[in-house]
Design a protein around this motif. Structure first.
Motif, PDB file in Angstrom:
ATOM      1  N   SER A  49       0.822  -1.225   0.106  1.00  0.00           N
ATOM      2  CA  SER A  49      -0.020  -0.120  -0.042  1.00  0.00           C
ATOM      3  C   SER A  49       1.048   1.344   0.074  1.00  0.00           C
ATOM      4  CB  SER A  49      -0.778   0.027   1.317  1.00  0.00           C
ATOM      5  OG  SER A  49      -1.645   1.326   1.201  1.00  0.00           O
ATOM      6  N   ILE A  50       0.424   2.306  -0.567  1.00  0.00           N
ATOM      7  CA  ILE A  50       0.946   3.408  -0.618  1.00  0.00           C
ATOM      8  C   ILE A  50       0.612   4.033   0.976  1.00  0.00           C
ATOM      9  CG2 ILE A  50       0.657   4.372  -2.810  1.00  0.00           C
ATOM     10  CD1 ILE A  50      -1.879   6.045  -2.050  1.00  0.00           C
ATOM     11  N   SER A  51       1.581   5.003   1.607  1.00  0.00           N
ATOM     12  CA  SER A  51       1.615   5.225   3.041  1.00  0.00           C
ATOM     13  C   SER A  51       0.117   5.700   3.321  1.00  0.00           C
ATOM     14  CB  SER A  51       2.714   6.067   3.324  1.00  0.00           C
ATOM     15  OG  SER A  51       2.321   7.573   2.733  1.00  0.00           O
ATOM     16  N   ALA A  52      -0.552   6.567   2.631  1.00  0.00           N
ATOM     17  CA  ALA A  52      -1.784   7.243   2.813  1.00  0.00           C
ATOM     18  C   ALA A  52      -2.821   6.274   3.400  1.00  0.00           C
ATOM     19  CB  ALA A  52      -2.216   8.194   2.086  1.00  0.00           C
ATOM     20  N   ILE A  53      -2.919   5.349   2.407  1.00  0.00           N
ATOM     21  CA  ILE A  53      -3.760   4.010   2.859  1.00  0.00           C
ATOM     22  C   ILE A  53      -3.367   3.029   3.813  1.00  0.00           C
ATOM     23  CG2 ILE A  53      -5.155   2.240   1.998  1.00  0.00           C
ATOM     24  CD1 ILE A  53      -5.057   4.002  -0.818  1.00  0.00           C
ATOM     25  N   GLY A  54      -2.035   2.808   3.768  1.00  0.00           N
ATOM     26  CA  GLY A  54      -1.772   2.025   4.722  1.00  0.00           C
ATOM     27  C   GLY A  54      -1.545   2.490   6.390  1.00  0.00           C
ATOM     28  N   THR A  55      -1.667   3.799   6.464  1.00  0.00           N
ATOM     29  CA  THR A  55      -1.762   4.368   7.733  1.00  0.00           C
ATOM     30  C   THR A  55      -2.893   4.909   8.343  1.00  0.00           C
ATOM     31  OG1 THR A  55       0.758   5.280   7.102  1.00  0.00           O
ATOM     32  CG2 THR A  55      -0.311   6.191   9.125  1.00  0.00           C
ATOM     33  N   SER A  56      -3.970   4.587   7.501  1.00  0.00           N
ATOM     34  CA  SER A  56      -5.277   4.991   7.893  1.00  0.00           C
ATOM     35  C   SER A  56      -6.251   3.974   7.686  1.00  0.00           C
ATOM     36  CB  SER A  56      -5.550   6.235   7.001  1.00  0.00           C
ATOM     37  OG  SER A  56      -5.647   6.254   5.753  1.00  0.00           O
ATOM     38  N   LEU A  57      -6.634   3.719   6.316  1.00  0.00           N
ATOM     39  CA  LEU A  57      -7.997   2.738   5.941  1.00  0.00           C
ATOM     40  C   LEU A  57      -7.614   1.565   6.449  1.00  0.00           C
ATOM     41  CD1 LEU A  57      -9.130   4.369   2.712  1.00  0.00           C
ATOM     42  CD2 LEU A  57     -10.086   4.834   5.116  1.00  0.00           C
ATOM     43  N   ILE A  58      -6.300   0.947   6.103  1.00  0.00           N
ATOM     44  CA  ILE A  58      -5.874  -0.437   6.493  1.00  0.00           C
ATOM     45  C   ILE A  58      -6.046  -0.690   7.776  1.00  0.00           C
ATOM     46  CG2 ILE A  58      -4.171  -2.051   6.134  1.00  0.00           C
ATOM     47  CD1 ILE A  58      -3.716  -1.264   3.274  1.00  0.00           C
ATOM     48  N   PRO A  59      -5.190  -0.114   8.702  1.00  0.00           N
ATOM     49  CA  PRO A  59      -5.269  -0.368  10.331  1.00  0.00           C
ATOM     50  C   PRO A  59      -6.653  -0.442  10.652  1.00  0.00           C
ATOM     51  CG  PRO A  59      -3.522   1.206   9.646  1.00  0.00           C
ATOM     52  CD  PRO A  59      -4.347   1.117   8.445  1.00  0.00           C
ATOM     53  N   ALA A  60      -7.817   0.490  10.150  1.00  0.00           N
ATOM     54  CA  ALA A  60      -8.925   0.540  10.826  1.00  0.00           C
ATOM     55  C   ALA A  60      -9.835  -0.503  10.188  1.00  0.00           C
ATOM     56  CB  ALA A  60      -9.863   1.786  10.372  1.00  0.00           C
ATOM     57  N   ALA A  61      -9.593  -1.149   9.036  1.00  0.00           N
ATOM     58  CA  ALA A  61     -10.290  -2.169   8.596  1.00  0.00           C
ATOM     59  C   ALA A  61      -9.837  -3.525   9.163  1.00  0.00           C
ATOM     60  CB  ALA A  61     -10.007  -2.184   7.246  1.00  0.00           C
ATOM     61  N   LEU A  62      -8.410  -3.613   9.530  1.00  0.00           N
ATOM     62  CA  LEU A  62      -7.977  -4.894  10.354  1.00  0.00           C
ATOM     63  C   LEU A  62      -8.579  -4.935  11.594  1.00  0.00           C
ATOM     64  CD1 LEU A  62      -4.012  -4.481   9.510  1.00  0.00           C
ATOM     65  CD2 LEU A  62      -5.821  -6.186   8.532  1.00  0.00           C
ATOM     66  N   ALA A  63      -8.894  -3.558  12.215  1.00  0.00           N
ATOM     67  CA  ALA A  63      -9.109  -3.630  13.604  1.00  0.00           C
ATOM     68  C   ALA A  63     -10.745  -4.274  13.577  1.00  0.00           C
ATOM     69  CB  ALA A  63      -9.275  -2.391  14.178  1.00  0.00           C
ATOM     70  N   ASP A  64     -11.535  -3.780  12.502  1.00  0.00           N
ATOM     71  CA  ASP A  64     -12.856  -4.180  12.343  1.00  0.00           C
ATOM     72  C   ASP A  64     -13.100  -5.620  12.209  1.00  0.00           C
ATOM     73  OD1 ASP A  64     -13.668  -1.480  12.761  1.00  0.00           O
ATOM     74  OD2 ASP A  64     -13.819  -0.903  10.667  1.00  0.00           O
ATOM     75  N   LEU A  65     -12.163  -6.262  11.403  1.00  0.00           N
ATOM     76  CA  LEU A  65     -12.268  -7.691  10.843  1.00  0.00           C
ATOM     77  C   LEU A  65     -11.972  -8.303  12.386  1.00  0.00           C
ATOM     78  CD1 LEU A  65     -10.345  -7.770   7.536  1.00  0.00           C
ATOM     79  CD2 LEU A  65     -12.849  -8.089   8.035  1.00  0.00           C
ATOM     80  N   GLY A  66     -10.987  -8.008  13.173  1.00  0.00           N
ATOM     81  CA  GLY A  66     -10.874  -8.551  14.355  1.00  0.00           C
ATOM     82  C   GLY A  66      -9.965  -9.890  14.298  1.00  0.00           C
ATOM     83  N   THR A  67      -9.464 -10.637  15.153  1.00  0.00           N
ATOM     84  CA  THR A  67      -8.615 -11.724  14.958  1.00  0.00           C
ATOM     85  C   THR A  67      -9.479 -12.964  14.253  1.00  0.00           C
ATOM     86  OG1 THR A  67      -9.211 -12.470  17.278  1.00  0.00           O
ATOM     87  CG2 THR A  67      -7.260 -11.228  17.018  1.00  0.00           C
ATOM     88  N   ALA A  68     -10.772 -12.827  14.389  1.00  0.00           N
ATOM     89  CA  ALA A  68     -11.224 -14.057  13.791  1.00  0.00           C
ATOM     90  C   ALA A  68     -11.294 -14.060  12.234  1.00  0.00           C
ATOM     91  CB  ALA A  68     -12.835 -14.163  14.241  1.00  0.00           C
ATOM     92  N   GLY A  69     -11.155 -12.969  11.708  1.00  0.00           N
ATOM     93  CA  GLY A  69     -11.413 -12.291  10.365  1.00  0.00           C
ATOM     94  C   GLY A  69      -9.924 -12.520   9.597  1.00  0.00           C
ATOM     95  N   LEU A  70      -9.132 -12.641  10.377  1.00  0.00           N
ATOM     96  CA  LEU A  70      -7.695 -12.598   9.477  1.00  0.00           C
ATOM     97  C   LEU A  70      -6.951 -14.062   9.701  1.00  0.00           C
ATOM     98  CD1 LEU A  70      -6.611  -9.422  11.385  1.00  0.00           C
ATOM     99  CD2 LEU A  70      -7.217  -9.412   9.116  1.00  0.00           C
ATOM    100  N   PRO A  71      -5.881 -14.135   8.985  1.00  0.00           N
ATOM    101  CA  PRO A  71      -5.226 -15.428   8.859  1.00  0.00           C
ATOM    102  C   PRO A  71      -4.234 -15.380   9.843  1.00  0.00           C
ATOM    103  CG  PRO A  71      -4.386 -13.667   7.104  1.00  0.00           C
ATOM    104  CD  PRO A  71      -5.567 -13.358   7.891  1.00  0.00           C
ATOM    105  N   GLN A  72      -3.431 -16.487  10.088  1.00  0.00           N
ATOM    106  CA  GLN A  72      -2.387 -16.445  11.056  1.00  0.00           C
ATOM    107  C   GLN A  72      -1.570 -15.380  11.008  1.00  0.00           C
ATOM    108  OE1 GLN A  72      -2.513 -18.324  13.628  1.00  0.00           O
ATOM    109  NE2 GLN A  72      -0.687 -17.925  14.592  1.00  0.00           N
TER     110      GLN A  72
END
Length: 323
Positions: free
Chosen positions: A97-120
C-alpha cells in the motif's frame, strides 16, 4: 552443497573450532574438515585459514556465513508456514500500500475484522505507488492499494475510487472557522506539500493557477502524515489527499473542504489471473466500507476507467503533492 553443509559451517563459525563444532553436532572432526574443504572447492574461495592448530574465519567466510544464516532462517520460516497450512490456518495475507492508505484505512479495517477475520499472519508493507504495482505484479503482494493514474500493465484494477482533496489547518488558524475554505485565501500562505511534483498534486497546481493564487513559502515532505504533523507544529496549510485528511487523526489539526473540486483517485490492485482469497476479499470490502464512512465525496468508479485517467499537463507542476 545442502542445508546440512551450511549448518556444519555455521557451527564452525560459532564455536571457532573444528573440533568443538564436531562435538556440538555429534560427528567426527575429519568429517567437519571435509565438509568445509568441499564447500571451499565448490565456492572457489577459502572459508578458513589454518593458524597453527587453530583456525581463523576469512572475510569471505564471514560474508558467506551471513548468507547461509539468512538462507537457513528462510527454510525455517518455510517449514513453519507449511505446518500452518497443514493445520488449516491458510496462507499469509500480503498487502502492499501507499502510506496514505496503509496508515489510515487499512489499520482501521484490520481492527474491524478482528482476529477471527484474519489469517495467522498478515503483512502490510508501505511503498511508493510504482513499487506497489511491482509488488502486486510479481506476486509478492495479493492486494495492492495505490493512488492513480499510474502504469498498471500486468495487474488488474479490481476497484477504483475517487474523492476530493481537502485542506489541513491548525485548529487555531482563522480559516478553520470556515466550513469551506476558499482557495483564494491561500495566497502568500506557508504551505506544506510533497517532494515529488508529479501525479495528483498537479491537479492542485492547476486549480491554484486558474484562480491566480500564488502561495508563499513551501515546505516539502514525502509522507502525508508528516505533512499533517508539520501543519500542527508550524501553522502552515496543506492541501492533501482525502484518505490522509479524513482517515488520520492528528491532534491540533482540523480538516476542511475547499471551494474547488480537486480529485484524488486510488484503486485496489491484484495480479492478473490470480484469484483472491476470501480473507483478502473481506479486507478489501472493509477498507471500502471505512472509506465510504469516513471520506466526504467518496465515490466508487468503474475500474475500466482507470486506464483513461491522465495527469494534467506538467506546466502546472510548481505546487503539488504525491501520496
Amino acid at each position: 552443497m545442502d542445508t546440512r553443509d551450511l549448518q556444519i559451517f555455521l557451527s564452525v563459525i560459532e564455536e571457532g573450532s573444528i573440533t568443538k563444532a564436531a562435538a556440538k553436532i555429534g560427528t567426527s572432526q575429519p568429517s567437519v574438515s571435509r565438509t568445509v574443504q568441499d564447500l571451499e572447492a565448490e565456492l572457489g574461495f577459502a572459508l578458513l585459514h589454518r593458524v597453527g592448530r587453530g583456525i581463523q574465519i576469512t572475510e569471505e567466510g564471514l560474508a558467506f556465513g551471513d548468507e547461509a544464516r539468512r538462507l537457513l532462517m528462510s527454510f525455517g520460516e518455510l517449514a513453519a508456514r507449511a505446518k500452518m497450512i497443514a493445520a488449516g490456518r491458510g496462507r499469509i495475507l500480503q498487502v502492499a500500500s501507499i502510506s496514505a492508505i496503509g496508515t489510515s484505512l487499512i489499520p482501521a479495517a484490520l481492527a474491524d475484522l478482528g482476529t477471527a477475520g484474519l489469517p495467522q499472519e498478515t503483512h502490510v508493507g508501505q511503498f511508493l505507488p510504482s513499487v506497489v504495482v511491482q509488488e502486486v505484479r510479481s506476486g509478492r503482494a495479493e492486494l495492492g492499494y495505490c493512488s492513480l493514474p499510474l502504469d498498471t500493465s500486468g495487474v488488474e484494477v479490481l476497484r477504483l475510487y475517487s474523492a476530493p482533496d481537502a485542506i489541513a489547518l491548525r485548529e487555531d488558524d482563522p480559516l478553520a472557522a470556515q466550513e469551506v475554505v476558499p482557495v483564494g485565501s491561500l495566497a502568500n500562505r506557508l504551505m506544506v506539500t510533497m517532494l515529488n511534483p508529479l501525479r495528483f498534486q498537479m491537479h492542485v497546481a492547476r486549480v491554484l493557477a486558474a484562480r491566480g493564487v500564488q502561495v508563499g513559502q513551501v515546505i516539502r515532505t514525502n509522507i502525508s502524515y508528516a505533512a499533517l504533523q508539520i501543519v500542527s507544529r508550524t501553522g502552515a496549510a496543506a492541501i492533501i489527499d482525502p484518505v490522509s485528511a479524513w482517515g488520520m487523526n492528528v491532534p491540533g489539526v482540523v480538516i476542511r473542504p475547499i471551494d474547488a473540486e480537486v480529485p484524488f483517485y486510488w484503486g485496489v490492485l491484484t495480479a492478473k489471473g490470480r484469484p483472491l482469497s476470501a480473507t483478502a476479499m473481506r479486507l478489501a470490502d472493509q477498507v471500502e466500507a471505512n472509506a465510504e464512512r469516513l471520506i466526504p465525496g467518496f465515490a466508487r468508479l468503474d475500474p475500466a476507467l482507470a486506464g483513461g485517467l491522465t495527469p494534467p499537463a506538467p506546466e502546472f507542476s510548481n505546487y503539488g503533492t504525491e501520496t
